[in-house]
Design an enzyme around this catalytic site. Structure first.
Site, PDB file in Angstrom:
ATOM      1  N   HIS A  22       0.816  -1.213   0.000  1.00  0.00           N
ATOM      2  CA  HIS A  22       0.000   0.000   0.000  1.00  0.00           C
ATOM      3  C   HIS A  22       0.853   1.269   0.000  1.00  0.00           C
ATOM      4  CE1 HIS A  22      -3.287  -2.654   0.870  1.00  0.00           C
ATOM      5  NE2 HIS A  22      -2.773  -3.013   2.025  1.00  0.00           N
ATOM      6  N   HIS A  78      -6.903  -4.236  -1.392  1.00  0.00           N
ATOM      7  CA  HIS A  78      -6.071  -5.438  -1.401  1.00  0.00           C
ATOM      8  C   HIS A  78      -6.229  -6.222  -2.691  1.00  0.00           C
ATOM      9  CE1 HIS A  78      -6.510  -4.461   2.849  1.00  0.00           C
ATOM     10  NE2 HIS A  78      -5.312  -4.952   2.976  1.00  0.00           N
TER      11      HIS A  78
END
Ligand SMILES: Nc1ncnc2c1ncn2[C@@H]1O[C@H](COP(=O)(O)OP(=O)(O)O)[C@@H](O)[C@H]1O
Ligand SMILES: Nc1ncnc2c1ncn2[C@@H]1O[C@H](COP(=O)(O)OP(=O)(O)O)[C@@H](O)[C@H]1O
Ligand SMILES: [Mg+2]
Ligand SMILES: [Mg+2]
Ligand SMILES: [Mg+2]
Ligand SMILES: [Mg+2]
Lengths: 333, 215, 333, 215
Positions: A56, A219
C-alpha cells in the site's frame, strides 16, 4: 508478471532495506519489520502505532514522523502483521502516556492487533487503546459482515490524531478524536484493472477491457459489482453518490477530500477525477476546504481510484493544518 | 486401539505442511476469487515455520507441541488465518491436560477446544463461509464416530469426509465473515479458501493416525 | 484503453481544472495552460520557468512554489507547450531580475522555448536565459543526434536553482548553477511495460512478458535495447553501470540519488531497487547523502524506473536542503 | 498556365488538413514505433486550427495566409512539428513579396524559403530521417520541372512523387535528429512520421493546383 524484484519471498525485506537506506529519519527493526521515527519514544507523548500488509506504499511507513505516527508494523504483501511485531512496537513507542493502535478494519488486522494488545497487557504496563477505522461505504450490510473496510479515512485519522498527540493530548481523548474523525469519513473505490500480487504472479482477478469494478478495497479484492467502462464523470457519480447517501457532509468547516490513486493511475487522471468530484460536491452544497490527490494508499499496480471525504470540525481542521514531517505528507516543518 | 502419540501428532503437522505446500497455488487461487490472493502463501509460510520449529526443538509432549505450533503460526502468518489457526493450536494445548499421549477422546476434546478458540477469536458461525464450516462438521463426525466405538483412524477418516463435505458446502454460501464478505452476493459460487485448508488439516490428522495404527 | 477520462481531447484541460480546484496556492491561466505560484512575480527574484508535455505528473506543476519554480507551461500529452504560452509566462514571472528557462532537452521543447525567447525579446525587455537539461546516458552518440534527453536531473536542477533564486542570486549566476547541476547529473531508465497515450488508445510499443526495454526516455518511446526480463539486482547494474562509466561521482559532498517510478511501479519495488542501487554505489565508493524515491517524473502508466545521480558540492547540498513548498516536494516550510 | 491563386492556396491547406485527418492514426502509429505516438494528434490539432482560422478570418493575400497558418501552427501544435511546420509557413510569407497571386516560380521560391526555415530551426540534414528528407527532393523536383517548362500542376505532381520517394527512403535510415534519434540503430526499418506528413503536404499542393488548372 513483470516486476522489479529478485525473489518474491524477499520483496518486503529487501524493500525495507531500501527504505532504511533512503530514510535516515527512520529507525528500522528489520527482524521484526517495525519502522520507528528515529527519536521514538517521545517522552510524555502518546505513541501512535499503525500498520498493515505491505503493498500500500506510501501507506503505512510514509506516515511516520513528527505530527503523525510513531511506528508502523509491516506485514507481508496484503497480509496483516503479527501480534509480536505490534507488541514489540507498542513497548518501544510508549513515552509514558500510553499507546494508541490505529487499526484498519480487516479481520486479520483486527485479530492481530487484539492479540497484540493482550500480549502488551500481559507483558508490560503500557496502557493501550485501539481504534478501528472503517470508512468504506462499499460494504453495505456492514452489521452482518466483517464490517466496513478501513481505506482512505486512515489518512485523515492518522494526520489529525498525530497532530493532537503532538499537542500532548491524553490517550482516551485521542482515541475519542480518532473515532470522531473516522465517523466523519466515508470512502468508495473503483478499479480499472486488478493488481498482481508478486507471490501469486498473475492478476488477482480478470477484468475485461470494457468493464470496471466498483466498490473495491485496497487489497486487490474484487469489488461489489462490475459495470461497463464509463466516463470519469459517471464514475465520479458512482463513487460520490453512495458516500453522500451514507452521511451528511454539509456544515462544519467544510470537508477534506482525498482522491487516492490505486497505484497505476496517472495523476493527470486523478486530477481530472477530482474536477468531476468537486463539481458533484458543489452541487450538493458541500465545501472542500482541504484536498489531497495522489497515490497514498495503493494496491500495488492496480489502476483505479478511491475517494474519501471527511467532514471537518474546527478542531480537526486546525489539526490537519498543523505541521507534519513524514516522507509522504509534509508541511510546516 | 491406542492413544495418539507424540510422534503421530508431529507427523500430523508435517503432513499438513506438506499438503499445504502442494496445494499452495490452489489455495491462493481460491483466495484470489473472493479475497486477496494470499491464503496459500500465508499457510505455507506458517507451516514451513512450524516444521522448522519441530526440526530445531522437538516438543516434549502434546501440549508443548501444540503451543509451539500455535505460537509459531501466530508469529509468522499474520492476516486472518494466522490468529485463527494459531488460536486453534494454542487452545488445544491446555485441553490435553498435560498427557504424554492423547486418548482419542482427549484428542477430540482438544480439537473441539481449538475450534471454540477459533470461534471466540473470529466470531464466525456455521454458514458464514469460513474454516468453521469445515471444522464444525468434522469435529461433530469425530465425536459421533468415537462414541459409536470406531477406531481413531476410522473416526478421523469420517471427520475428514465431513470436513470435505463442509468445505464443499461453502461454495454456494454468501460470506458473512472475513474478506470475502465484502463481495456480498458475489461471494457465492466460490469455495472458501480457509475451509479448504481446514479440510487439509483434518485429512492430515486422519493420515497420520492411520499410519500409527497401521504401524 | 482503460483510463479515468471523458474525452481524450479534453484530458489536459479538465485535469488542469482539477489542479486549480485542489491547489489554491497556484494561479492557473486555463486558456494559456500556464500554472503560476499565486504570488508571482516575486519582486526582485529571478523567475524560473519550466514545463513540457503533460503525462509526467507530478512533473512539472508539482514543482511550482517557493523554493522552486515560478511557473510551468503544460503541453498536450507528451507534446511540448508552444512559444506563446512560454512567452506569456515569462512576462508574468519577471520580478525585475529576469527569467530563467529550464528546458528539458527534446527537439520540440528546445525549439519552442527558443521561439518563446525570441518572442519575449521582441515584445518585452525581460532578460531571458535558457539552460537545457540533458542527463540521459542512454543516448550514446549524443553529438550526432538530438543530444541526450532531459530526464531525472531536472529535479535536482529545479530544486537547487530554485533555492538559489530565493536567495536573490542573479540570472547569469543561476544559469551557471543550473548548468553545473546538470553537468553533475546522469540518468538511465528502463521500462517493464509501455504506457498508453490516451489519444492513441493503445500501448505505444509492444513488449513481450519476458522482455524489458533499457535506456528509455520519459515519453513512452522505446529504449536503446531490449533484453530478457532480469532480476532487480541485474537491472540495477544495467542502469548504474553506464551512469558511473560516464562520469566520476566520487568526492564532493557525496551524491543525490533519485529513483524515479515511471508511473505504474509500486513504491515497494522502487525501494527494493534503491537497495540494489545503493549497494552498487557503496561498492564504487560513492556516498549517497540525499535520496528521493517515488513517482516524480512519470510516463503516464508505464511500469519501470529511472535512476538519476547528481554529484553535490557544498553549495548544491545546502541549496537542496533549503526550504521548498511545492505540491510534490516540500520541506522546511 | 496561370498563377496560383489565393483560393487554390487555401484549398491546399484544407486538402492537407483533410488528409492529415484521414491519416491521423497512421501518422501516430508511425510515431509510436520510433517516437512518442503523437504526430497524428499534433498535426491534426494544428491543421484543424488552421482551417478554423481560415473559416473565421479569410486571408487577404498569400503572405497573410501563410503567416496566419504558420502562427496558428506555432501556437497550437507544440512538439517538434509545431515549430517546424509553423516556421515553414512563416518563412513562405515574406518570400511571396506581397503578391496577390503567385506565379509558379514565386510559389516554388516561397516553398524553398520555408524549407530553409525548417533547416535553420531544426538543423536537420538530408539523411537524418526527418521531414527534410521528403521536402528536399520534392522542392528539387519542383524546381527542375518548372525549369523544363512543365505546368504548375505537372510540376507539383512530380514534386509529390519525389516527396513520396523521399518519405519511403527514410525507412532504412538511422535517425540523427528528433526523438527517433534516441533509438539509435533501432530507428532503422521504420518510416519517419514527419516525412510522411510532409509528403501529404506536397500531395495536397499538387491536388489543389490541379483543381485550379482543371477548373
Ligand atoms: N472471522 C473469521 N472466522 C473464521 N474464519 C475466518 C474468519 N475470517 C476469515 N476466516 C478464514 O480465513 C480465510 C482467509 O485467510 P487468509 O487469506 O490467510 O487471510 P486474509 O483474509 O487476512 O488475507 C478465509 O477463507 C476464511 O476461511
Ligand atoms: N530537428 C528536426 N528537423 C526536422 N524535422 C524534425 C526534427 N526533429 C523532428 N523532426 C520531425 O518531426 C517529426 C515528429 O513530430 P512530432 O511527433 O509531432 O513531434 P515530437 O517528436 O516532439 O513528438 C519527426 O518524424 C521528424 O520528421
Ligand atoms: Mg491477506
Ligand atoms: Mg487472503
Ligand atoms: Mg511529442
Ligand atoms: Mg511525436
Amino acid at each position: 508478471m513483470k516486476k522489479l524484484l529478485n525473489d518474491p519471498a524477499n520483496l518486503v525485506a529487501e524493500s525495507l532495506r531500501g527504505v532504511a537506506r533512503a530514510h535516515p529519519e527512520l529507525r528500522i527493526d528489520h527482524e521484526n519489520r517495525i519502522l520507528y521515527r528515529a527519536d521514538a519514544p517521545v517522552s510524555g507523548k502518546v505513541g501512535l502505532l499503525s500498520g498493515g500488509g505491505s503493498g500500500h506504499e506510501p501507506a503505512h511507513a510514509g506516515f511516520i514522523g513528527p505530527g503523525m505516527l510513531d511506528a508502523v508494523c509491516a506485514g507481508e504483501v496484503f497480509t496483516s502483521p503479527v501480534p509480536d511485531q505490534m507488541a514489540e512496537a507498542t513497548k518501544n513507542i510508549d513515552g509514558g502516556a500510553g499507546v494508541l493502535h490505529l487499526v484498519w478494519n480487516y479481520t486479520g488486522d483486527v485479530m492481530n492487533f487484539d492479540m497484540a494488545a493482550e500480549l502488551a497487557a500481559a507483558e508490560t504496563d503500557t496502557q493501550v487503546e485501539a481504534v478501528v477505522m472503517n470508512d468504506d461505504v462499499a460494504v453495505e450490510d456492514s452489521l452482518f459482515t466483517a464490517g466496513r473496510r478501513g481505506t482512505g479515512a486512515a489518512i485523515a485519522v492518522e494526520k489529525i490524531v498525530g497532530a493532537a498527540a503532538d499537542q500532548g493530548r491524553g490517550l482516551s481523548e485521542l482515541a475519542d478524536l480518532a473515532r470522531r474523525v473516522n465517523d466523519a469519513s466515508r470512502s468508495m473505490g473503483m478499479a480499472l484493472t486488478s493488481c498482481t500480487v508478486p507471490a501469486k504472479g498473475s492478476p488477482t482477478f480478470d477484468l475485461p477491457d470494457d468493464e470496471i469494478e466498483i466498490g473495491i478495497g485496497i487489497h486487490g479484492e474484487p469489488g461489489r459489482r462490475r459495470v461497463p467502462l464509463a466516463s470519469a464523470h459517471d464514475i465520479a457519480e458512482m463513487l460520490v453518490d453512495p458516500i453522500l447517501a451514507d452521511r451528511d457532509f454539509t456544515g462544519g468547516e467544510g470537508v477534506f477530500v482525498f482522491v487516492n490513486g490505486m497505484g497505476a493511475t496517472p495523476q493527470l487522471e486523478l486530477y481530472l477525477m477530482y474536477n468531476e468530484i468537486a463539481a458533484l460536491l458543489d452541487k450538493a452544497g458541500i465545501v472542500p476546504v482541504r484536498t489531497l490527490v495522489g497515490p497514498y494508499v495503493t494496491s500495488l499496480d492496480m489502476a483505479g481510484c478511491l475517494v474519501s471525504i471527511t467532514r471537518l470540525d474546527d478542531d480537526m481542521l486546525r489539526l490537519w493544518d498543523a505541521p507534519v514531517a513524514t516522507s509522504a505528507l509534509r508541511w510546516g516543518m | 486401539m491406542g492413544d495418539v502419540d507424540l510422534d503421530t501428532l508431529q507427523r500430523w503437522l508435517r503432513t499438513f505442511a506438506a499438503s499445504v505446500a502442494e496445494q499452495r497455488d490452489a489455495l491462493t487461487a481460491l483466495d484470489a476469487a473472493i479475497g486477496d490472493a494470499d491464503h496459500g502463501a500465508n499457510m505455507h509460510r506458517g507451516m514451513t515455520a512450524v516444521v522448522e520449529g519441530l526440526d530445531a526443538t522437538p516438543a516434549s509432549d502434546p501440549a508443548a507441541l501444540f503451543k509451539q505450533a500455535g505460537m509459531t503460526l501466530v508469529k509468522s502468518v499474520g492476516g486472518a488465518s494466522g490468529p485463527l489457526y494459531g488460536t486453534l493450536f494454542l487452545r488445544m494445548a491446555p485441553a490435553t491436560g498435560g498427557a504424554a499421549t492423547l486418548d482419542p477422546e482427549t484428542f477430540a476434546k482438544a480439537l473441539r477446544a481449538g475450534l471454540e478458540g477459533v470461534v471466540a477469536r473470529g466470531k464466525a458461525e456455521p454458514g458464514d463461509k469460513t474454516m468453521v464450516d469445515a471444522l464444525t462438521p468434522a469435529l461433530d463426525a469425530l465425536d459421533a464416530a468415537l462414541a459409536s466405538g470406531r477406531s481413531p483412524a476410522e473416526a478421523l477418516r469420517a471427520a475428514s469426509a465431513a470436513a470435505d463435505e463442509g468445505r464443499d458446502a461453502t461454495t454456494p454460501m454468501v460470506a458473512r465473515k472475513g474478506r470475502a464478505s465484502y463481495l456480498g452476493e458475489r461471494s457465492a459460487g466460490h469455495q472458501d479458501p480457509g475451509a479448504t485448508s481446514a479440510a487439509l488439516l483434518v485429512a492430515a490428522a486422519a493420515t497420520a493416525v492411520a499410519e500409527q495404527e497401521g504401524a
